[in-house]
Motif scaffolding. Sequence first.
Motif, mmCIF file in Angstrom:
data_model
loop_
_atom_site.group_PDB
_atom_site.id
_atom_site.type_symbol
_atom_site.label_atom_id
_atom_site.label_comp_id
_atom_site.label_asym_id
_atom_site.label_seq_id
_atom_site.Cartn_x
_atom_site.Cartn_y
_atom_site.Cartn_z
ATOM 1 N N SER B 46 0.839 -1.210 0.000
ATOM 2 C CA SER B 46 0.000 0.000 0.000
ATOM 3 C C SER B 46 0.865 1.249 0.000
ATOM 4 C CB SER B 46 -0.908 0.016 1.222
ATOM 5 O OG SER B 46 -1.751 -1.099 1.204
ATOM 6 N N ASP B 165 -6.080 -1.220 -4.624
ATOM 7 C CA ASP B 165 -5.392 -1.706 -3.431
ATOM 8 C C ASP B 165 -6.319 -2.632 -2.654
ATOM 9 O OD1 ASP B 165 -3.851 -2.190 -1.259
ATOM 10 O OD2 ASP B 165 -3.494 -0.103 -0.729
ATOM 11 N N GLU B 166 -6.241 -3.900 -2.947
ATOM 12 C CA GLU B 166 -7.112 -4.911 -2.323
ATOM 13 C C GLU B 166 -8.579 -4.511 -2.384
ATOM 14 O OE1 GLU B 166 -5.749 -6.716 1.319
ATOM 15 O OE2 GLU B 166 -3.781 -5.829 1.036
#
Lengths: 264, 279, 290
Positions: B46, B165-166
Amino acid sequence: MFNLVIGQYVPLDSYVHHLDPRSKLIGVFLFVVIVFLANNWLTNILMILFCFAGILLSKMQLSYIYRGLRSILLIVLLTFVLNLFLASGGTTLFSWGWFHVTTGGLTQSVFIAVRIMVIIVVTTLLTLTTSPIEITDGMESLLNPLKKIKMPVHEFALMMSISLRFIPTLLEETEKIIKAQAARGSDFTTGSLRGRIKAIVPLLVPLFVGAFKRAEDLAMAMEARGYHGDDGRTKLHQLKWSWRDSLLISALVLLALLLIFARN
Amino acid sequence: MEKIIEVSDLSYRYSEEQPYVLKNINFTVNKGEWLSIVGHNGSGKSTLAKCLNGLILPQRGTVNVGGFMTSDEEKIWEIRRLVGMVFQNPDNQFVGATVQDDVAFGMENHGLSREIMAERLSEALRLVRMDQFAKSEPHRLSGGQKQRVAIAGIVALQPLIIIMDESTSMLDPEGRKEIIQTVRALNRDRHLTVISITHDLEEAIHSDRLLVMNDGELIREGKPHDLFKSTALLRKIGLDLPFAIKMRNVLRAKGVPLSDTALFQEELVDELWTLHSSM
Amino acid sequence: MDITFEHVTHVYGRKTPFEKLALDDVTIRIPSGSFTSIIGHTGSGKSTLVQHINGLLKPSEGKITVGNFVIHAHEKKKDFKELRKQVGFVFQYPEHQLFEETIIKDVCFGPMNFGISDAESTKRAEESLQLVGLPASFWHRSPFELSGGQMRRVAIAGVLAVRPQVIILDEPTAGLDPKGREEILSLFDDLHARLKLTIIMVTHNMSDAANYSDQVIVMDGGKLLLAGSPKHVFLQEDLLRKVGLDIPETMLFLNKVLDKAGSKDKIPAFTVDEAADAVIRILNGVKDHV
Ligand SMILES: Nc1ncnc2c1ncn2[C@@H]1O[C@H](COP(=O)(O)OP(=O)(O)OP(=O)(O)O)[C@@H](O)[C@H]1O
Ligand SMILES: Nc1ncnc2c1ncn2[C@@H]1O[C@H](COP(=O)(O)OP(=O)(O)OP(=O)(O)O)[C@@H](O)[C@H]1O
Ligand SMILES: [Mg+2]
Ligand SMILES: [Mg+2]
């Protein structure tokens, strides 16, 4: 539960719904001032008629309006009774001990009750016909001149609309945490006052921690989407002042003139 | 191939007292490719992603996005327009009071005119199949729907790159599928470059290229087929393996003489078949 | 502690515009000591169902029995404390409920609420933290300084410390990385095997449901669709697909192999090992036929 908190916006297709939020806000403000001009039967009836006209034009069911009124009915009743005993003048209708109900007192109480009721009806009508986001937009636009003296009007409006947006989310979160702590044997509903206050800590701490995390995430997301304050920012919703809005304001001015003329 | 992002010698730490969480990272991203980044929790994925759109400025090294440096203050808003980012939690990135307000939020920030906004708004919503919900409030939407709205908000800015991001990790399988399909279509039809951070290897093996992060270092980079030839390293740093590879390993242990090329289940089935008919 | 539902119905927001029938005449039995998984599409009523087991929600109609404890619709306010002591509940993202200054205090919260003495609570808390594998060096730190996976373990320890007979898990591995998922699931598998706890797990992962459970319950639109052994449930592929569900990835893979062999068979294999054996059998079988 949600509807109570976010206001009770009812999306319909009506004259009042299509008004610019600015004219509605100004209108409610003017109305609240004008109300104080009414001081006899004729002027009070005029106010009531004006309210009914508003309700008719909004296509709103009377039951919705009543729901808005219900919560304050007790207060209206209380002020009515208080005034009944305190105000004086005219002939005495009824005495009990040193309480006297006079004709003057009675009319006075009726007028005050009417005054409170019409104010509530008009503000209820505003929240019923205007979505929270429109109200925020309208306020921002009306307060715009204050930007000149460096008041954070835009930031304030954004803060308000984001808070409104997150109320349902936070309510859901609260319910989840209450359930989770209840499953761990915590009890919010019974026990001593001290016990109950203590039981609120396991609810508040996670709620705050969660809210801060959310705020942090949200700030990051807003920055990633190019948010950098007010300058150079455009708006999707443009407020448009139309003839309807001018009509509303004219009607209010007319009402004010009528009241000034007809009051004693 | 045209390079769209170039990261060189990037190092970053959150504060002076803390150790570097990104150490000497070098890589490039090609225009139009699908790049996945995998690595265990806390490996720095991240943080790296935030370097790519200038949310974080590295202490050492540079990030060049579409010809602009993220360190250039003048260009930072242009970079953020070029690089859209979808975060993990669907609720915490929904800014607007309604779907259309949320999609417009980014366009408003970039000062687009109302006519352009209205046009792009309806196009973006159609693209993520949320046009029926333009006036809906967020608490009436599912997680997958909220993430699609976030994607629409990015698409409306006509970016070059989308970073996820996820973005699917909090969704149910169906929501996950919806998001992947939506982004696949963008990658295929609009040649949007996709950078996807994920723990889902079944998704990652379908990308053009993979980066593997471990403790702040970029330890591997390559095409999925090459990367999964040797699985020992990936195992060692605690990564899961794609299903076909687990299957391949077990079959090999049971004496089936398979090669180490199959990565997709279909490939494995085909290989089993050829092997079997030649026996 | 057997758990039974008899004709249970649950309506949210009764007599409001948002009225929603979330459970519709559900009758099930969950035997003591079993591992039961509950699967179903989003909004099918899984969470609503399990929240009835420890009295977080009350049935609108029907009757629920948990051991000796009986919950009827239309009965007066009841004290659920004794029930909740027996039935632990791990919510989705349980780490969101941590609040104490130290980890050990947070884990003690449950036992203390149920009237267990300080000393005994601490002892149980330490045991539970060991069980979830959090090293003692962490115990006196703040729970907010942990990684996501560690926080989740602390939250789970908080439920274990009450020593419940039944543990309900509502999507316990959501948002974890594969390693974290694996660890949490084997923890519960182990508790089930060693301590004979009844485990009820809501999950979206078909492979987990197939691998760990004795019984799988399938919900659809508030109704019970199917219940039975993993084999029984996952052989009904068409039905599952119709309600938006899938079969475990091992079976998906075997389907591909079987397809190639021109067979319409379904093989219920849930571990990679079982599936590999099945693959070898299929290949040999084809050879035998040629
Ligand atoms: N705001 C912050 N302040 C200080 N340290 C941080 C911050 N954010 C992350 N870190 C640390 O930086 C390291 C890398 O974190 P990062 O979030 O980039 O990892 P990640 O690979 O995205 O992990 P995950 O898979 O859990 O999302 C971690 O050790 C983390 O603890
Ligand atoms: N507090 C509530 N108030 C009103 N309706 C609710 C509430 N909680 C759930 N519902 C509704 O009841 C239905 C069943 O919800 P439930 O949460 O039990 O589903 P679920 O199977 O657990 O879904 P998921 O997989 O998304 O967790 C849904 O339609 C949901 O919208
Ligand atoms: Mg991360
Ligand atoms: Mg649920």
